[in-house]
Enzyme design. Structure first.
Site, PDB file in Angstrom:
ATOM      1  N   ARG A   1       1.070  -1.126   0.028  1.00 28.02           N
ATOM      2  CA  ARG A   1      -0.055   0.029   0.010  1.00 28.02           C
ATOM      3  C   ARG A   1       0.825   1.317   0.021  1.00 28.02           C
ATOM      4  O   ARG A   1       2.055   1.113   0.661  1.00 28.02           O
ATOM      5  CB  ARG A   1      -0.735  -0.068   1.318  1.00 28.02           C
ATOM      6  CG  ARG A   1      -1.891   1.190   1.308  1.00 28.02           C
ATOM      7  CD  ARG A   1      -2.751   1.321   2.533  1.00 28.02           C
ATOM      8  NE  ARG A   1      -3.365   2.546   2.552  1.00 28.02           N
ATOM      9  CZ  ARG A   1      -4.161   2.778   3.653  1.00 28.02           C
ATOM     10  NH1 ARG A   1      -3.839   2.287   4.795  1.00 28.02           N
ATOM     11  NH2 ARG A   1      -4.820   4.056   3.567  1.00 28.02           N
ATOM     12  N   HIS A   2       0.413   2.350  -0.561  1.00 28.37           N
ATOM     13  CA  HIS A   2       1.354   3.638  -0.621  1.00 28.37           C
ATOM     14  C   HIS A   2       1.661   4.159   0.619  1.00 28.37           C
ATOM     15  O   HIS A   2       0.690   3.488   1.460  1.00 28.37           O
ATOM     16  CB  HIS A   2       0.457   4.559  -1.497  1.00 28.37           C
ATOM     17  CG  HIS A   2      -0.802   4.984  -0.903  1.00 28.37           C
ATOM     18  ND1 HIS A   2      -0.845   6.035   0.006  1.00 28.37           N
ATOM     19  CD2 HIS A   2      -2.063   4.570  -1.257  1.00 28.37           C
ATOM     20  CE1 HIS A   2      -2.182   5.996   0.726  1.00 28.37           C
ATOM     21  NE2 HIS A   2      -2.787   5.282  -0.486  1.00 28.37           N
ATOM     22  N   GLY A   3       2.472   4.732   0.731  1.00 25.71           N
ATOM     23  CA  GLY A   3       2.778   5.349   2.234  1.00 25.71           C
ATOM     24  C   GLY A   3       1.713   6.459   2.541  1.00 25.71           C
ATOM     25  O   GLY A   3       0.990   6.881   1.916  1.00 25.71           O
TER      26      GLY A   3
ATOM     27  N   THR B   1      -0.454   9.748   3.452  1.00 27.49           N
ATOM     28  CA  THR B   1      -0.432  11.132   3.054  1.00 27.49           C
ATOM     29  C   THR B   1      -1.049  11.916   4.172  1.00 27.49           C
ATOM     30  O   THR B   1      -1.452  11.382   5.264  1.00 27.49           O
ATOM     31  CB  THR B   1      -1.486  11.098   1.919  1.00 27.49           C
ATOM     32  OG1 THR B   1      -2.635  10.914   2.258  1.00 27.49           O
ATOM     33  CG2 THR B   1      -1.126  10.157   0.814  1.00 27.49           C
ATOM     34  N   ASP B   2      -1.146  13.280   3.944  1.00 27.02           N
ATOM     35  CA  ASP B   2      -1.641  14.179   4.915  1.00 27.02           C
ATOM     36  C   ASP B   2      -3.196  13.679   5.273  1.00 27.02           C
ATOM     37  O   ASP B   2      -3.780  13.781   6.401  1.00 27.02           O
ATOM     38  CB  ASP B   2      -1.508  15.687   4.998  1.00 27.02           C
ATOM     39  CG  ASP B   2       0.016  15.965   4.959  1.00 27.02           C
ATOM     40  OD1 ASP B   2       0.582  15.360   5.688  1.00 27.02           O
ATOM     41  OD2 ASP B   2       0.380  17.110   4.288  1.00 27.02           O
ATOM     42  N   TRP B   3      -3.829  13.441   4.056  1.00 26.84           N
ATOM     43  CA  TRP B   3      -5.324  13.244   4.168  1.00 26.84           C
ATOM     44  C   TRP B   3      -5.430  11.673   4.821  1.00 26.84           C
ATOM     45  O   TRP B   3      -6.411  11.596   5.547  1.00 26.84           O
ATOM     46  CB  TRP B   3      -5.666  12.889   2.762  1.00 26.84           C
ATOM     47  CG  TRP B   3      -6.342  14.433   2.163  1.00 26.84           C
ATOM     48  CD1 TRP B   3      -5.738  15.465   2.442  1.00 26.84           C
ATOM     49  CD2 TRP B   3      -7.371  14.683   1.249  1.00 26.84           C
ATOM     50  NE1 TRP B   3      -6.513  16.290   1.781  1.00 26.84           N
ATOM     51  CE2 TRP B   3      -7.243  16.019   1.082  1.00 26.84           C
ATOM     52  CE3 TRP B   3      -8.239  13.507   0.686  1.00 26.84           C
ATOM     53  CZ2 TRP B   3      -8.663  16.448   0.133  1.00 26.84           C
ATOM     54  CZ3 TRP B   3      -9.439  14.287  -0.392  1.00 26.84           C
ATOM     55  CH2 TRP B   3      -9.035  15.514  -0.330  1.00 26.84           C
ATOM     56  N   ASN B   4      -4.612  10.762   4.839  1.00 28.16           N
ATOM     57  CA  ASN B   4      -4.463   9.675   5.591  1.00 28.16           C
ATOM     58  C   ASN B   4      -4.620   9.965   7.114  1.00 28.16           C
ATOM     59  O   ASN B   4      -5.313   9.497   7.990  1.00 28.16           O
ATOM     60  CB  ASN B   4      -3.404   8.663   5.367  1.00 28.16           C
ATOM     61  CG  ASN B   4      -3.561   7.876   4.142  1.00 28.16           C
ATOM     62  OD1 ASN B   4      -2.522   7.880   3.333  1.00 28.16           O
ATOM     63  ND2 ASN B   4      -4.706   7.442   3.944  1.00 28.16           N
TER      64      ASN B   4
ATOM     65  N   ARG C   1       0.398   9.034  -4.998  1.00 27.70           N
ATOM     66  CA  ARG C   1       1.008   8.611  -3.685  1.00 27.70           C
ATOM     67  C   ARG C   1       1.411   7.099  -4.246  1.00 27.70           C
ATOM     68  O   ARG C   1       2.491   6.822  -3.555  1.00 27.70           O
ATOM     69  CB  ARG C   1      -0.258   8.465  -3.084  1.00 27.70           C
ATOM     70  CG  ARG C   1      -1.412   7.849  -3.282  1.00 27.70           C
ATOM     71  CD  ARG C   1      -2.393   8.243  -1.987  1.00 27.70           C
ATOM     72  NE  ARG C   1      -3.911   7.577  -2.269  1.00 27.70           N
ATOM     73  CZ  ARG C   1      -4.767   8.320  -3.188  1.00 27.70           C
ATOM     74  NH1 ARG C   1      -4.568   9.457  -3.682  1.00 27.70           N
ATOM     75  NH2 ARG C   1      -5.914   7.601  -3.189  1.00 27.70           N
TER      76      ARG C   1
ATOM     77  N   GLU D   1      -7.218   3.712  -6.807  1.00 25.03           N
ATOM     78  CA  GLU D   1      -8.081   3.473  -5.578  1.00 25.03           C
ATOM     79  C   GLU D   1      -9.617   3.401  -5.989  1.00 25.03           C
ATOM     80  O   GLU D   1     -10.280   4.198  -6.892  1.00 25.03           O
ATOM     81  CB  GLU D   1      -7.527   4.290  -4.490  1.00 25.03           C
ATOM     82  CG  GLU D   1      -8.518   4.264  -3.150  1.00 25.03           C
ATOM     83  CD  GLU D   1      -8.322   2.970  -2.574  1.00 25.03           C
ATOM     84  OE1 GLU D   1      -8.779   2.058  -2.971  1.00 25.03           O
ATOM     85  OE2 GLU D   1      -7.825   2.856  -1.374  1.00 25.03           O
TER      86      GLU D   1
ATOM     87  N   HIS E   1      -3.390   0.580  -3.349  1.00 18.84           N
ATOM     88  CA  HIS E   1      -4.207   1.011  -2.367  1.00 18.84           C
ATOM     89  C   HIS E   1      -4.892   0.372  -1.353  1.00 18.84           C
ATOM     90  O   HIS E   1      -4.954  -1.005  -1.733  1.00 18.84           O
ATOM     91  CB  HIS E   1      -5.046   2.172  -3.139  1.00 18.84           C
ATOM     92  CG  HIS E   1      -4.450   3.090  -4.152  1.00 18.84           C
ATOM     93  ND1 HIS E   1      -3.914   4.366  -3.807  1.00 18.84           N
ATOM     94  CD2 HIS E   1      -4.414   2.962  -5.304  1.00 18.84           C
ATOM     95  CE1 HIS E   1      -3.448   4.734  -4.872  1.00 18.84           C
ATOM     96  NE2 HIS E   1      -3.626   3.971  -5.797  1.00 18.84           N
TER      97      HIS E   1
END
Length: 195
Positions: free
Chosen positions: A11-13, A15-18, A65, A92, A155
């Site tokens: 899975r992608h690293g 993000t600020d939204w995560n 991402r 995603e 994702h």
């Protein structure tokens, strides 16, 4: 479906939204600093798992991402830049009109819809979005086309769809599985394990 070859999902690293708990879906949000470190951690895990990592196929989502995660992973492994396939079907799951909101926002603004989703997370289609069931049908041909051991950088939704497609988890449960950043989800046949 059972995969004839081992599949390594990343899975992608972060993000600020995560970090903020926002629904990203189809939004192209970049990695943050922790996300970049997680991509490097995934490379270290891959190197430890598979000494012949240079011989594997690499396929990634076209989203920023995921591509940034793939680029960091390959750089850490000493592999050529851009030496992977970009596959649009690995994008995603899209949350449609809910993207950018937190689940708290959604529950407050669209209580009935949020309750419907909780009852059937696999089959529910958010307004203007897609369900996990729809995502799985989008991802299925990608899995069927794999010819050898492959690393896929994508994702959380895609990983959940893969788990359901190979039979590692029942579809109704797959939508609730936590998908970790910085780790490897190794799928062999109809089994999956985190490394």
């Amino acid at each position: 479906m059972s995969l004839p070859h081992r599949l390594i999902l990343v899975r992608h690293g972060e993000t600020d939204w995560n970090r903020e708990g926002r629904l990203q879906g189809g939004q192209d949000i970049p990695l943050n600093d922790l996300g970049r470190r997680q991509a490097a951690e995934a490379a270290g895990r891959l190197k430890a798992l598979e000494p012949a990592y240079a011989e594997l196929d690499y396929i990634g989502s076209p989203m920023q991402r995921a591509r940034e995660t793939m680029d960091i992973l390959r750089r850490e492994l000493g592999l050529p830049e851009g030496g992977y396939v970009v596959e649009d079907r690995l994008r995603e799951l899209t949350f449609g009109e809910w993207e950018g909101f937190t689940w708290r926002d959604v529950r407050k603004a669209e209580r009935e819809q949020a309750q419907l989703r909780e009852r059937d997370k696999w089959g529910f289609v958010p307004p203007g979005g897609e369900s996990y069931r729809m995502l799985a049908e989008r991802v299925r041909p990608v899995l069927e086309g794999l010819r050898r051991e492959t690393v896929i950088v994508s994702h959380g939704g895609v990983a959940r769809a893969v788990l359901a497609l190979v039979g590692a988890v029942a579809p109704r449960d797959a939508a609730r599985v936590d998908i970790w950043q910085g780790k490897l989800l190794v799928v062999t046949g109809d089994k999956a394990e985190w490394l």
